[in-house]
Each structure stands twice: as C-alpha cells, then as structure tokens.
Design an enzyme around this catalytic site. Structure first.
Site, PDB file in Angstrom:
ATOM      1  N   LYS A 150       0.816  -1.221   0.000  1.00 45.86           N
ATOM      2  CA  LYS A 150       0.000   0.000   0.000  1.00 45.86           C
ATOM      3  C   LYS A 150       0.851   1.272   0.000  1.00 45.86           C
ATOM      4  CE  LYS A 150      -3.830  -2.455   2.120  1.00 45.86           C
ATOM      5  NZ  LYS A 150      -4.489  -2.818   0.869  1.00 45.86           N
TER       6      LYS A 150
ATOM      7  N   ASP B 104      -5.638   2.442  -3.264  1.00 42.57           N
ATOM      8  CA  ASP B 104      -4.336   3.102  -3.135  1.00 42.57           C
ATOM      9  C   ASP B 104      -4.184   4.204  -4.188  1.00 42.57           C
ATOM     10  OD1 ASP B 104      -3.696   1.317  -1.101  1.00 42.57           O
ATOM     11  OD2 ASP B 104      -2.791  -0.110  -2.487  1.00 42.57           O
TER      12      ASP B 104
HETATM   13  O1  RIB Z   1      -3.952  -2.418  -1.750  1.00 43.40           O
HETATM   14  C1  RIB Z   1      -3.393  -3.393  -2.588  1.00 43.40           C
HETATM   15  C2  RIB Z   1      -2.099  -3.899  -2.020  1.00 43.40           C
HETATM   16  O2  RIB Z   1      -2.354  -4.587  -0.822  1.00 43.40           O
HETATM   17  C3  RIB Z   1      -1.381  -4.889  -2.897  1.00 43.40           C
HETATM   18  O3  RIB Z   1      -0.516  -4.269  -3.812  1.00 43.40           O
HETATM   19  C4  RIB Z   1      -0.685  -5.798  -1.902  1.00 43.40           C
HETATM   20  O4  RIB Z   1       0.699  -5.732  -1.959  1.00 43.40           O
HETATM   21  C5  RIB Z   1      -1.242  -5.420  -0.544  1.00 43.40           C
HETATM   22  O5  RIB Z   1      -0.357  -4.674   0.191  1.00 43.40           O
END
Ligand code: RIB
Length: 335
Positions: free
Chosen positions: A47, A280
C-alpha cells in the site's frame, strides 16, 4: 507547471513495499479446496509503494515530489528488491530513503476472480522494520536538502505538504506515526488505515483526514459492519480531525469539521478488470492533489478518477493512469 525550487511541495509516504504475485481464478476456492489459476503478472505492490506511485503519477507533472520511506531486502541478495526499486523509480518515486535490510522484500499473493474482486495474503518481511521514528530527524531537517547529495534532478529544497501512511506497518510502528507527523507540523497527516491493524486513538486523532472504506470505518469505531452510513460519518468526525470514507464505485464521502458531509461520486468504469490497488490509487492521487494546493473535494474528485481508471487494467501500481488521463476524466465527469 513546476513551482519554484524553493517551494517545491513534497508528499512523504511512510509505508510498505511489496512484490505482488497475481493469479486469476474463475471462482475463489473454498477452505480445503484446490483450484487451478491462470498465470498472472508479478509486479510492484504494497500500500505504501502503490500510494507513492499514484502520488508521483499526478504529482510529478504538477511539480510535487513524492518521497517513499520504506524497506526492502538487500541489494544483490534479494531479486525482488531490485524489481520493487526498479518499478518505483519507473513510476517517478524518490526511493533514496527506502532502506535495505536483511529481511526479505515483502510479498503479496493475490487471487482475482472473474468479477475483478480479489483475495490478498501479505507476508510483511522487510516492512516489519519500517519505524517512523527513524525518519523524524530527516523530516525535521529538510527531506529534499538531505537528498541533494544524491542523484535527484529535482529541486534541492522543498517543503513537506503531506505525510501519507497506511495500515501495513506493525501496530507498534504505526503508533509512532504522530511523532513523525509532529516533525512536519505544517504538513497534513493523511492516514489511510487499511488494513485496520490498530485502533490507537492518538494515531486516529492526528489524522487529517483519516481515510477508510465503510467496513474499515465500522472496524476502527468498534461498531457493527451494518451500521448506517450517517452514524459512521458522524462518529468518524469525532475521532479524527477530518475523514474521507471511500465508497468503492460510489465515490467518497468528505467529512470536515463544521461542514455538511459531501459525497464525491466516482466515474463509472466501463469494464472492471481488477480492483487491486484502486483504493491506493485514490489515496496517492488525493495526497498529491492536496500537496499541489487543491481542496479536499477536488482532491477526492481526482482520487476517484484515478481509482476508477485503475480498475480498468490488471495489477496494482501497474494499472495507474497518467496525470493527463486523470485530468481528462475529471474534466469530462466533474467539470
Ligand atoms: O492495496 C493493494 C495492495 O495490498 C497490494 O498491492 C498488496 O501488496 C497489498 O499490500
């Protein structure tokens, strides 16, 4: 448009870096069941890294620099660390404060089903060593000035406008984030508490905004997950300085003190391919927009566009749109 070197805004992201391994299944297996998946991609995730990539996508063309504070495995010993660092650089993230540690680079194993939904298991590895206290002096000084000995082509002096963090540090390390935020008192501390690994009240009280989805909102408040939205919004406003509740394809709710809750819709996605990292994308774009001087509402509009565009491609950071694509969608949908 770049700002003058003496005022270059900076987004500092303190969080996790993973390498994601994807596989696609027609239906998720039940416990005890084995299913055969289709081979998918292996690419940058985590994230913290994803949000840094999204921040850099919007921020770099607008003169906002994105600095990642994170950790990966040792150079020359851990091939996944090279993949992660290489992709972060490719996305335009300043990686000079990503530590090299003996623990292995974090990994996530991700299953996508035919609807684009996912199930994720994370092995934190090197991310468990990321301690916000290690960066207090760096932020008290000048992140960009400290970088001036490095290879940056960016301006040598800048100002941290946003500190962005997520829930993938250990709970003990997350509890140190307010101390890191205090090192940059003029910056906004944006806390995307995903996943909800802690409900530390001092941590949430420092957030401006606290960014969560509806399920996380109920979890941080200790309320049932079917709590009505209005109650969630009202209660969130009491635990943090401000809040943003992401509502998936519905957009996001902005909760600011003394103001009516404002709902920012999300541009619909013509075809949802993969939702991994869409939240994200929202958070990173939102942070860069705030650092560029946008209001919370405009930052959420740009974040919603970024999130929607991210669902149209496979992967986490690999699915992120350019600033021009985000701007074009925002103009078409909002303006
Ligand atoms: O929010 C998605 C992310 O959550 C992925 O990229 C994975 O690595 C986890 O951290």
């Amino acid at each position: 448009m770049s700002e003058s070197p003496s005022t270059q805004p900076i987004v500092v992201v303190c969080g996790s870096t993973n390498v994601d391994t994807f596989t696609t299944v027609s239906e998720f297996p039940a416990p005890g069941e084995t299913v055969i998946g289709k081979r998918g991609i292996q690419s940058l995730g985590g994230k913290g890294a994803n949000q840094a990539a999204a921040s850099a996508h919007l921020g770099n063309p607008r003169g906002v620099r994105t600095v990642l504070l994170s950790a990966v495995g040792l150079e020359g010993e851990d091939p996944l660390s090279e993949l992660a660092i290489g992709e972060l650089k490719h996305h335009g993230v300043d990686v000079r404060h990503v530590a090299r540690v003996t623990e292995p680079t974090g990994q996530a194993f991700i299953m996508n089903d035919a609807t684009g939904e996912n199930i994720i298991v994370v092995m934190s590895g090197a991310n468990e060593t990321v301690n916000p206290l290690d960066y207090v002096e760096l932020l008290r000084g000048d992140v960009a000035a400290a970088d001036s000995e490095g290879q940056s082509e960016c301006a040598p002096v800048g100002e941290v406008k946003v500190l962005l963090a997520q829930g993938e540090l250990t709970p003990e390390h997350s509890a140190m984030l307010p101390e890191l935020a205090a090192a940059v008192p003029d910056a906004r501390f944006v806390l995307n508490l995903a996943p909800v690994t802690t409900t530390d009240s001092a941590l949430m009280a420092a957030a401006d905004p606290l960014m969560v989805n509806e399920i996380e909102a109920a979890d941080v408040l200790g309320l049932p997950r079917d709590t009505p939205q209005e109650e969630l919004f009202a209660e969130l406003g009491k635990v943090a300085k401000s809040a943003v509740v992401t509502l998936g394809s519905q957009g996001a709710a902005i909760i600011a003190p003394g103001e009516q809750v404002q709902i920012v819709p999300s541009p619909p996605s013509p075809e949802v391919v993969d939702t991994t990292g869409a939240g994200d994308a929202f958070a990173g774009t939102f942070a860069a927009a705030l650092a560029a001087g946008e209001t919370m509402v405009r930052a959420a509009q740009l974040g919603a566009c970024s999130g929607s565009l991210a669902t149209r491609k496979n992967g986490a950071a690999a699915s992120y749109a350019t600033e021009a694509e985000i701007r074009a969608l925002a103009e078409e949908f909002f303006d």
